[in-house]
Design an enzyme around this catalytic site. Sequence first.
Site, short mmCIF file in Angstrom:
data_model
loop_
_atom_site.label_atom_id
_atom_site.label_comp_id
_atom_site.label_asym_id
_atom_site.label_seq_id
_atom_site.Cartn_x
_atom_site.Cartn_y
_atom_site.Cartn_z
N GLU A 1 -5.27 -4.64 10.92
CA GLU A 1 -4.21 -3.64 11.08
C GLU A 1 -4.44 -2.86 12.38
OE1 GLU A 1 -2.28 -2.57 7.11
OE2 GLU A 1 -4.06 -1.31 7.30
N LYS B 1 0.08 4.23 -0.22
CA LYS B 1 -0.57 5.42 0.37
C LYS B 1 -0.37 6.63 -0.56
CE LYS B 1 -0.02 3.26 4.81
NZ LYS B 1 0.13 3.37 6.26
N HIS C 1 -9.39 1.46 5.21
CA HIS C 1 -8.11 1.63 5.90
C HIS C 1 -8.28 2.61 7.05
CE1 HIS C 1 -3.99 2.73 6.75
NE2 HIS C 1 -3.62 1.63 6.12
N ASN D 1 0.87 -1.17 0.00
CA ASN D 1 0.00 0.00 0.00
C ASN D 1 0.91 1.23 0.00
OD1 ASN D 1 -1.75 2.09 0.59
ND2 ASN D 1 -2.23 1.38 2.67
N GLU E 1 -6.59 4.96 8.09
CA GLU E 1 -6.30 6.37 7.75
C GLU E 1 -7.52 7.01 7.08
OE1 GLU E 1 -2.63 5.63 5.68
OE2 GLU E 1 -1.67 5.16 7.59
N SER F 1 3.56 -2.04 10.33
CA SER F 1 5.01 -2.14 10.55
C SER F 1 5.60 -3.49 10.15
CB SER F 1 5.36 -1.80 12.00
OG SER F 1 5.05 -0.43 12.27
N GLY G 1 2.81 2.33 10.76
CA GLY G 1 3.81 3.39 10.58
C GLY G 1 4.57 3.75 11.85
P1 PGA Z 1 3.03 0.38 7.59
O1 PGA Z 1 1.53 0.60 7.05
O2 PGA Z 1 3.50 -0.92 7.01
O3 PGA Z 1 3.79 1.56 7.07
O4 PGA Z 1 2.95 0.32 9.08
C1 PGA Z 1 0.65 -0.49 6.91
C2 PGA Z 1 -0.66 -0.02 6.38
O5 PGA Z 1 -1.14 1.05 6.77
O6 PGA Z 1 -1.28 -0.71 5.55
#
Ligand code: PGA
Length: 239
Positions: A162, A12, A94, A10, A96, A200, A168
């Site tokens: 998640e 983003k 997601h 992803n 976010e 992560s 992140g």
């Molecule tokens: P990350 O993000 O691997 O940077 O922690 C995962 C995600 O949000 O899908």
Amino acid sequence: MEAMKLIAGNWKMNGLKAGAAELEALLAAEVPAGVELLLCPPATLVAAFAGLAEGSKLGIGAQDCHWEVSGAHTGDISAEMLADAGARDIIVGHSERRADHGETDAIVRRKAEAAHRAGCTPIVCVGETLAERDSGETLAVIARQLEGSVPEGIAGLVVAYEPVWAIGTGRTPTTEQVRQVHAAIAARMPAGTRILYGGSVKPANAAELLSVPHVHGALVGGASLKAADFLAIAAGAAT
Ligand code: PGA
């Protein structure tokens, strides 16, 4: 036979046309046996990447969609448009988007239905915040999110667990915490539903996380931006 592990990247809100160099590196690499690779770049790159990846083992997906087919929704993109651009899968819900755009479970559900309607595989994200985990609500939160945001009767739908506090941050749950949530999700979903872990994931922890029961792949953010890291994670899925 074990189902293929799905390693989904992803990107983003990262990636310009020059990012195709990372895509070329992915396309040039050998995908390990038993692993399926998916890359979800920003919507601006879906068509170009899908064109470049055509005929390869790398799937191209999208990160979000609107639930309507078309209409007066300035700035939004429908699942049909993404499918038309070459998206095979669409991430919905997601954390976010839930946080930045106020997406509720009901909205996420409509988006998952839209992805399916357009012929794409929905990847529905769920996950608890740190406050929810600390107050012992994790399994209740996950159950509520699954209930509200996963439509019934969509064969092949993928769920991504998640934990919001692991995204992140460089922090990951213990394998026991992952095992517990994935087992709870598996118990609520139709048999054969693939459940990804995200938050992560990096080359150093991928093999361990991917060996947990009911972990059928990973949703990778930051570490998917570099082809070498993404491929190292895929290699971890194969072991
Ligand atoms: P990350 O993000 O691997 O940077 O922690 C995962 C995600 O949000 O899908």
